[in-house]
Design a protein around this motif. Structure first.
Motif, PDB file in Angstrom:
ATOM      1  N   UNK A   1      13.423 -46.469 -81.131  1.00 36.59           N
ATOM      2  CA  UNK A   1      13.066 -47.251 -79.943  1.00 36.59           C
ATOM      3  C   UNK A   1      13.184 -48.748 -80.231  1.00 36.59           C
ATOM      4  N   UNK A   2      12.747 -49.166 -81.437  1.00 39.87           N
ATOM      5  CA  UNK A   2      12.852 -50.574 -81.802  1.00 39.87           C
ATOM      6  C   UNK A   2      14.303 -51.002 -81.958  1.00 39.87           C
ATOM      7  N   UNK A   3      15.134 -50.114 -82.492  1.00 43.20           N
ATOM      8  CA  UNK A   3      16.569 -50.433 -82.623  1.00 43.20           C
ATOM      9  C   UNK A   3      17.197 -50.606 -81.241  1.00 43.20           C
ATOM     10  N   UNK A   4      16.832 -49.744 -80.305  1.00 43.07           N
ATOM     11  CA  UNK A   4      17.386 -49.851 -78.943  1.00 43.07           C
ATOM     12  C   UNK A   4      16.937 -51.141 -78.278  1.00 43.07           C
ATOM     13  N   UNK A   5      15.669 -51.490 -78.453  1.00 39.30           N
ATOM     14  CA  UNK A   5      15.151 -52.736 -77.870  1.00 39.30           C
ATOM     15  C   UNK A   5      15.886 -53.932 -78.456  1.00 39.30           C
ATOM     16  N   UNK A   6      16.058 -53.932 -79.766  1.00 37.13           N
ATOM     17  CA  UNK A   6      16.775 -55.042 -80.412  1.00 37.13           C
ATOM     18  C   UNK A   6      18.218 -55.114 -79.926  1.00 37.13           C
ATOM     19  N   UNK A   7      18.852 -53.954 -79.773  1.00 39.86           N
ATOM     20  CA  UNK A   7      20.237 -53.926 -79.292  1.00 39.86           C
ATOM     21  C   UNK A   7      20.326 -54.446 -77.860  1.00 39.86           C
ATOM     22  N   UNK A   8      19.363 -54.080 -77.025  1.00 36.02           N
ATOM     23  CA  UNK A   8      19.353 -54.562 -75.635  1.00 36.02           C
ATOM     24  C   UNK A   8      19.130 -56.069 -75.579  1.00 36.02           C
ATOM     25  N   UNK A   9      18.220 -56.557 -76.410  1.00 38.58           N
ATOM     26  CA  UNK A   9      17.989 -58.015 -76.448  1.00 38.58           C
ATOM     27  C   UNK A   9      19.246 -58.751 -76.882  1.00 38.58           C
TER      28      UNK A   9
ATOM     29  N   UNK B   1      22.334 -57.721 -76.631  1.00 35.43           N
ATOM     30  CA  UNK B   1      23.333 -57.611 -75.571  1.00 35.43           C
ATOM     31  C   UNK B   1      23.048 -58.604 -74.453  1.00 35.43           C
ATOM     32  N   UNK B   2      21.767 -58.773 -74.112  1.00 33.10           N
ATOM     33  CA  UNK B   2      21.402 -59.731 -73.064  1.00 33.10           C
ATOM     34  C   UNK B   2      21.726 -61.157 -73.504  1.00 33.10           C
TER      35      UNK B   2
ATOM     36  N   UNK C   1      24.035 -62.049 -75.684  1.00 34.61           N
ATOM     37  CA  UNK C   1      25.498 -62.173 -75.692  1.00 34.61           C
ATOM     38  C   UNK C   1      26.032 -62.374 -74.283  1.00 34.61           C
ATOM     39  N   UNK C   2      25.487 -61.615 -73.340  1.00 39.13           N
ATOM     40  CA  UNK C   2      25.926 -61.736 -71.946  1.00 39.13           C
ATOM     41  C   UNK C   2      25.612 -63.131 -71.408  1.00 39.13           C
ATOM     42  N   UNK C   3      24.445 -63.655 -71.742  1.00 39.36           N
ATOM     43  CA  UNK C   3      24.050 -64.993 -71.304  1.00 39.36           C
ATOM     44  C   UNK C   3      25.002 -66.041 -71.888  1.00 39.36           C
ATOM     45  N   UNK C   4      25.295 -65.942 -73.181  1.00 34.80           N
ATOM     46  CA  UNK C   4      26.186 -66.908 -73.829  1.00 34.80           C
ATOM     47  C   UNK C   4      27.598 -66.837 -73.244  1.00 34.80           C
ATOM     48  N   UNK C   5      28.068 -65.643 -72.926  1.00 37.80           N
ATOM     49  CA  UNK C   5      29.387 -65.504 -72.305  1.00 37.80           C
ATOM     50  C   UNK C   5      29.398 -66.173 -70.935  1.00 37.80           C
ATOM     51  N   UNK C   6      28.326 -66.005 -70.182  1.00 33.91           N
ATOM     52  CA  UNK C   6      28.248 -66.628 -68.861  1.00 33.91           C
ATOM     53  C   UNK C   6      28.227 -68.151 -68.988  1.00 33.91           C
ATOM     54  N   UNK C   7      27.519 -68.670 -69.975  1.00 35.32           N
ATOM     55  CA  UNK C   7      27.496 -70.126 -70.200  1.00 35.32           C
ATOM     56  C   UNK C   7      28.902 -70.618 -70.533  1.00 35.32           C
ATOM     57  N   UNK C   8      29.594 -69.900 -71.425  1.00 38.79           N
ATOM     58  CA  UNK C   8      30.968 -70.298 -71.790  1.00 38.79           C
ATOM     59  C   UNK C   8      31.900 -70.250 -70.583  1.00 38.79           C
ATOM     60  N   UNK C   9      31.751 -69.210 -69.744  1.00 41.62           N
ATOM     61  CA  UNK C   9      32.595 -69.120 -68.540  1.00 41.62           C
ATOM     62  C   UNK C   9      32.307 -70.269 -67.591  1.00 41.62           C
ATOM     63  N   UNK C  10      31.032 -70.613 -67.434  1.00 44.41           N
ATOM     64  CA  UNK C  10      30.663 -71.725 -66.547  1.00 44.41           C
ATOM     65  C   UNK C  10      31.236 -73.037 -67.068  1.00 44.41           C
ATOM     66  N   UNK C  11      31.129 -73.264 -68.375  1.00 42.15           N
ATOM     67  CA  UNK C  11      31.679 -74.496 -68.948  1.00 42.15           C
ATOM     68  C   UNK C  11      33.193 -74.547 -68.788  1.00 42.15           C
TER      69      UNK C  11
END
Length: 150
Positions: free
Chosen positions: A16-24, A26-27, A29-39
């Motif tokens: 469960x902790x591994x899944x939580x860490x993986x989800x965090x 992923x979130x 990474x998704x945020x950083x990709x969105x920032x790069x796309x916006x820039x």
């Protein structure tokens, strides 16, 4: 006394902790990709000399308006660039010449001034609306963070 697996060996992490860490991760990474796309979208709009506003950046970058308003650095950058464009695009006032004595020229010039004034007022209201929208988003996040029983 029996111990749980994570208490005896710190290297063993519950699934469960591994899944939580993986989800965090992923979130993030998704945020950083969105920032790069916006820039990248902002750079493209500047390079192509297109109008820079929140909607144009959101469209160019494939991100939401909420994301742009919530991200303080991007928001300030867009507002700054938008303000710079407005000052660059303002036409220099033309002094009426001796040939402009006709009614048509006088009315056309008056209409042009009214349109310019109207555009400036609309842009001012759009800025105020954007600020209000950002404040509403911020307050909604505060309410969500503290729960409905404030």
């Amino acid at each position: 006394m029996s111990k749980r697996p994570n208490e005896t060996d710190p290297e063993i992490v519950p699934p469960a902790d591994r899944r939580i860490a993986a989800l965090r991760q992923a979130a993030q990474d998704k945020h950083q990709q969105a920032v790069r796309r916006a820039e990248a979208g902002i750079r493209r709009l500047v390079k192509e000399r297109e109008e820079i506003n929140f909607r144009a950046v959101a469209r160019a970058a494939g991100v939401s308006l909420d994301f742009l308003y919530a991200h303080t650095d991007l928001r300030k950058r867009i507002e700054t660039l938008r303000g710079q464009q407005r000052t660059e695009n303002r036409p220099s006032p033309q002094a009426p010449s001796a040939d402009d004595g006709t009614v048509i020229h006088t009315l056309t010039e008056a209409l042009r001034r009214e349109r310019t004034t109207h555009r400036e007022r609309v842009q001012e209201f759009e800025q105020r609306l954007a600020a209000a929208h950002g404040e509403i988003l911020r307050l909604q996040r505060v309410i969500q963070a503290y729960g409905p029983g404030l």
